[in-house]
Design a protein around this motif. Structure first.
Motif, PDB file in Angstrom:
ATOM      1  N   VAL A   1       0.912  -1.285   0.003  1.00 10.59           N
ATOM      2  CA  VAL A   1      -0.081   0.000  -0.056  1.00 10.59           C
ATOM      3  C   VAL A   1       0.903   1.255   0.012  1.00 10.59           C
ATOM      4  CG1 VAL A   1      -1.906  -1.188   1.186  1.00 10.59           C
ATOM      5  CG2 VAL A   1      -0.169   0.098   2.417  1.00 10.59           C
ATOM      6  N   GLU A   2       0.194   2.349  -0.307  1.00 11.66           N
ATOM      7  CA  GLU A   2       1.029   3.668   0.024  1.00 11.66           C
ATOM      8  C   GLU A   2       0.367   4.632   0.879  1.00 11.66           C
ATOM      9  OE1 GLU A   2       3.501   4.900  -1.772  1.00 11.66           O
ATOM     10  OE2 GLU A   2       3.795   2.975  -3.198  1.00 11.66           O
ATOM     11  N   LEU A   3       1.138   5.144   1.769  1.00 13.46           N
ATOM     12  CA  LEU A   3       0.632   5.836   2.878  1.00 13.46           C
ATOM     13  C   LEU A   3       0.606   7.396   2.665  1.00 13.46           C
ATOM     14  CD1 LEU A   3       2.226   3.703   5.918  1.00 13.46           C
ATOM     15  CD2 LEU A   3      -0.055   3.390   4.737  1.00 13.46           C
ATOM     16  N   TYR A   4      -0.386   7.922   3.085  1.00 12.77           N
ATOM     17  CA  TYR A   4      -0.472   9.538   2.880  1.00 12.77           C
ATOM     18  C   TYR A   4      -0.996  10.133   3.946  1.00 12.77           C
ATOM     19  CZ  TYR A   4      -0.139   8.207  -2.150  1.00 12.77           C
ATOM     20  OH  TYR A   4       0.193   7.660  -3.122  1.00 12.77           O
ATOM     21  N   TYR A   5      -0.593  11.235   4.198  1.00 10.92           N
ATOM     22  CA  TYR A   5      -1.044  12.122   5.298  1.00 10.92           C
ATOM     23  C   TYR A   5      -1.422  13.749   4.877  1.00 10.92           C
ATOM     24  CZ  TYR A   5      -1.787  14.454   9.798  1.00 10.92           C
ATOM     25  OH  TYR A   5      -2.113  15.388  10.951  1.00 10.92           O
ATOM     26  N   TRP A   6      -2.732  14.123   4.737  1.00 11.04           N
ATOM     27  CA  TRP A   6      -2.949  15.323   4.237  1.00 11.04           C
ATOM     28  C   TRP A   6      -2.525  15.288   2.594  1.00 11.04           C
ATOM     29  CZ3 TRP A   6      -1.261  19.705   7.902  1.00 11.04           C
ATOM     30  CH2 TRP A   6      -2.110  19.737   9.129  1.00 11.04           C
ATOM     31  N   GLY A   7      -2.690  13.949   2.176  1.00  8.14           N
ATOM     32  CA  GLY A   7      -2.618  13.917   0.527  1.00  8.14           C
ATOM     33  C   GLY A   7      -0.978  13.898   0.027  1.00  8.14           C
ATOM     34  N   MET A   8      -0.203  13.898   0.917  1.00  8.09           N
ATOM     35  CA  MET A   8       1.281  13.656   0.687  1.00  8.09           C
ATOM     36  C   MET A   8       1.935  12.497   1.282  1.00  8.09           C
ATOM     37  SD  MET A   8       2.425  17.817   1.057  1.00  8.09           S
ATOM     38  CE  MET A   8       1.525  18.004   2.776  1.00  8.09           C
ATOM     39  N   ASP A   9       2.587  11.909   0.521  1.00  7.80           N
ATOM     40  CA  ASP A   9       3.673  10.567   0.990  1.00  7.80           C
ATOM     41  C   ASP A   9       4.644  11.145   1.807  1.00  7.80           C
ATOM     42  OD1 ASP A   9       5.350  11.523  -0.777  1.00  7.80           O
ATOM     43  OD2 ASP A   9       4.797   9.934  -2.315  1.00  7.80           O
ATOM     44  N   ARG A  10       5.471  10.214   2.074  1.00  4.04           N
ATOM     45  CA  ARG A  10       6.586  10.435   3.214  1.00  4.04           C
ATOM     46  C   ARG A  10       7.828  11.096   2.467  1.00  4.04           C
ATOM     47  NH1 ARG A  10      10.891   7.015   3.628  1.00  4.04           N
ATOM     48  NH2 ARG A  10      10.437   6.877   5.831  1.00  4.04           N
ATOM     49  N   HIS A  11       7.816  11.081   1.006  1.00  4.67           N
ATOM     50  CA  HIS A  11       8.933  11.859   0.357  1.00  4.67           C
ATOM     51  C   HIS A  11       8.413  13.399   0.230  1.00  4.67           C
ATOM     52  CE1 HIS A  11      10.895   8.030  -0.790  1.00  4.67           C
ATOM     53  NE2 HIS A  11       9.619   7.537  -1.034  1.00  4.67           N
ATOM     54  N   GLN A  12       7.329  13.609  -0.052  1.00 12.07           N
ATOM     55  CA  GLN A  12       6.809  15.005   0.137  1.00 12.07           C
ATOM     56  C   GLN A  12       6.772  15.677   1.364  1.00 12.07           C
ATOM     57  OE1 GLN A  12       3.132  13.671  -1.705  1.00 12.07           O
ATOM     58  NE2 GLN A  12       3.468  14.992  -3.567  1.00 12.07           N
ATOM     59  N   TRP A  13       6.567  14.832   2.265  1.00 10.89           N
ATOM     60  CA  TRP A  13       6.929  15.533   3.757  1.00 10.89           C
ATOM     61  C   TRP A  13       8.182  15.681   3.992  1.00 10.89           C
ATOM     62  CZ3 TRP A  13       3.451  17.993   6.581  1.00 10.89           C
ATOM     63  CH2 TRP A  13       2.212  17.809   6.472  1.00 10.89           C
ATOM     64  N   GLY A  14       9.248  14.724   3.633  1.00  6.21           N
ATOM     65  CA  GLY A  14      10.671  14.908   3.606  1.00  6.21           C
ATOM     66  C   GLY A  14      11.211  16.101   3.098  1.00  6.21           C
ATOM     67  N   ALA A  15      10.492  16.486   1.957  1.00  3.20           N
ATOM     68  CA  ALA A  15      11.077  17.805   1.088  1.00  3.20           C
ATOM     69  C   ALA A  15      10.534  19.003   1.948  1.00  3.20           C
ATOM     70  CB  ALA A  15      10.154  17.946  -0.206  1.00  3.20           C
ATOM     71  N   ILE A  16       9.358  18.935   2.673  1.00  4.23           N
ATOM     72  CA  ILE A  16       8.908  19.985   3.352  1.00  4.23           C
ATOM     73  C   ILE A  16       9.858  20.192   4.562  1.00  4.23           C
ATOM     74  CG2 ILE A  16       7.151  21.017   4.843  1.00  4.23           C
ATOM     75  CD1 ILE A  16       4.983  19.567   3.019  1.00  4.23           C
ATOM     76  N   HIS A  17      10.254  19.023   5.109  1.00  3.16           N
ATOM     77  CA  HIS A  17      11.284  19.143   6.453  1.00  3.16           C
ATOM     78  C   HIS A  17      12.330  19.724   6.111  1.00  3.16           C
ATOM     79  CE1 HIS A  17      13.855  17.106   9.269  1.00  3.16           C
ATOM     80  NE2 HIS A  17      12.577  17.089  10.070  1.00  3.16           N
ATOM     81  N   LEU A  18      12.872  19.456   4.836  1.00  2.00           N
ATOM     82  CA  LEU A  18      14.234  19.990   4.178  1.00  2.00           C
ATOM     83  C   LEU A  18      14.313  21.482   4.296  1.00  2.00           C
ATOM     84  CD1 LEU A  18      17.257  19.628   3.511  1.00  2.00           C
ATOM     85  CD2 LEU A  18      16.129  19.370   1.178  1.00  2.00           C
ATOM     86  N   ILE A  19      13.217  21.841   3.693  1.00  4.24           N
ATOM     87  CA  ILE A  19      12.728  23.500   3.369  1.00  4.24           C
ATOM     88  C   ILE A  19      12.714  24.142   4.887  1.00  4.24           C
ATOM     89  CG2 ILE A  19      11.133  25.264   2.745  1.00  4.24           C
ATOM     90  CD1 ILE A  19      10.413  23.280   0.394  1.00  4.24           C
ATOM     91  N   LEU A  20      11.965  23.637   5.772  1.00  2.00           N
ATOM     92  CA  LEU A  20      11.869  24.226   7.021  1.00  2.00           C
ATOM     93  C   LEU A  20      13.297  24.126   7.599  1.00  2.00           C
ATOM     94  CD1 LEU A  20       8.535  22.673   8.369  1.00  2.00           C
ATOM     95  CD2 LEU A  20       8.926  25.012   7.387  1.00  2.00           C
ATOM     96  N   SER A  21      13.977  23.306   7.487  1.00  2.00           N
ATOM     97  CA  SER A  21      15.341  22.960   8.217  1.00  2.00           C
ATOM     98  C   SER A  21      16.300  24.249   7.660  1.00  2.00           C
ATOM     99  CB  SER A  21      15.985  21.741   7.903  1.00  2.00           C
ATOM    100  OG  SER A  21      15.356  20.650   8.322  1.00  2.00           O
ATOM    101  N   PHE A  22      16.241  24.463   6.478  1.00  2.00           N
ATOM    102  CA  PHE A  22      17.013  25.714   5.914  1.00  2.00           C
ATOM    103  C   PHE A  22      16.520  26.827   6.546  1.00  2.00           C
ATOM    104  CE2 PHE A  22      18.025  22.841   1.943  1.00  2.00           C
ATOM    105  CZ  PHE A  22      19.352  22.746   2.252  1.00  2.00           C
TER     106      PHE A  22
END
Length: 257
Positions: free
Chosen positions: A48-69
């Motif tokens: 299966v594919e898992l999503y939260y608020w319509g985004m998968d773990r890779h998309q959340w990872g991209a947001i995590h990286l932007i916030l870290s910068f």
């Protein structure tokens, strides 16, 4: 209305705290909720594919990286605005100048190794010898007796086959390549694209797209994203690849004739 230095420092500190909360939360989300592929199979019993608020773990990872910068940028501003205060406190804490120099050099080295060097590193590449079945077994809890029994079985010597089982000269030679992969060994993940799958298993990307009813122009999009718009399962791709592998395996002996 002018903002004095104290108000600016307080605003930066508040923004840093506000950013640290989602950075930590997204990290927990990726680690414990949007788990990677082999853990998903072990937890949910299927692919299966898992999503939260319509985004998968890779998309959340991209947001995590932007916030870290952004957090790092605010941290640098915080250091710049408090530089005199930091230097004064550091001198009082470490009165020996030689020791201050050593600690400063160590801090610079630490910052480079863990903060800057990842942009210039290349990963170590190792062959993945586990398949999906082995990953699922890792999620099982074995007792000490079961583990010992498994080790005894693996340690048993290989017994020679009887003469009746020896292949004759007309038996096609065994091919040690991906054409004899079992369906469980066909590794397809949501972060892969159609072109990635086609290149990995030497099949047509156009045929793969037709199987899952994806129109042209989407071969470089991730399968996890495509599944939001087109109703298909990753097992559909595995079934097609398995059938293609079998056809190639059958055609090889016929071509030899």
């Amino acid at each position: 209305m002018k903002i004095n230095k104290a108000q600016l420092n307080l605003s930066i500190d508040m923004l840093m705290f506000i950013l640290m909360v989602p950075i930590a939360g997204i990290g927990f989300l990726i680690k414990y909720v949007l788990v990677p592929g082999f853990k998903r199979n072990a937890i949910y019993g299927r692919d299966v594919e898992l999503y939260y608020w319509g985004m998968d773990r890779h998309q959340w990872g991209a947001i995590h990286l932007i916030l870290s910068f952004i957090l790092l940028f605010l941290l640098l501003l915080h250091i710049v605005f408090h530089w005199k205060q930091i230097v004064g406190i550091f001198k009082r804490m470490v009165p020996v100048k030689a020791l201050r120099v050593i600690l400063s050099v160590l801090l610079v080295i630490f910052t480079f190794v863990f903060g800057i060097s990842p942009f210039f590193l290349t990963p170590e590449i190792k062959e993945n010898v586990w398949n999906h079945e082995e990953h699922s077994e890792k999620g099982k809890a074995y007792s000490s007796e079961e583990r010992q029994h498994k080790k005894r079985i693996e340690a048993q010597p290989v017994i020679d086959k009887p003469k009746e089982a020896v292949f004759n000269e007309n038996t096609p030679p065994k091919r040690e390549n991906h054409q004899h992969k079992h369906r469980a060994e066909i590794e397809i993940y949501g972060n892969m694209t159609i072109n990635d799958v086609a290149q990995k298993y030497n099949v047509s990307a156009q045929e793969l797209a037709k199987i899952i009813h994806v129109p042209d122009g989407h071969n470089n999009e991730r399968l996890g994203r495509l599944r939001k718009s087109y109703p298909f399962q990753l097992n559909d791709l595995r079934d097609f690849i398995e059938s293609e592998i079998k056809l190639k395996a059958i055609s090889v002996p016929n071509n030899r004739k």
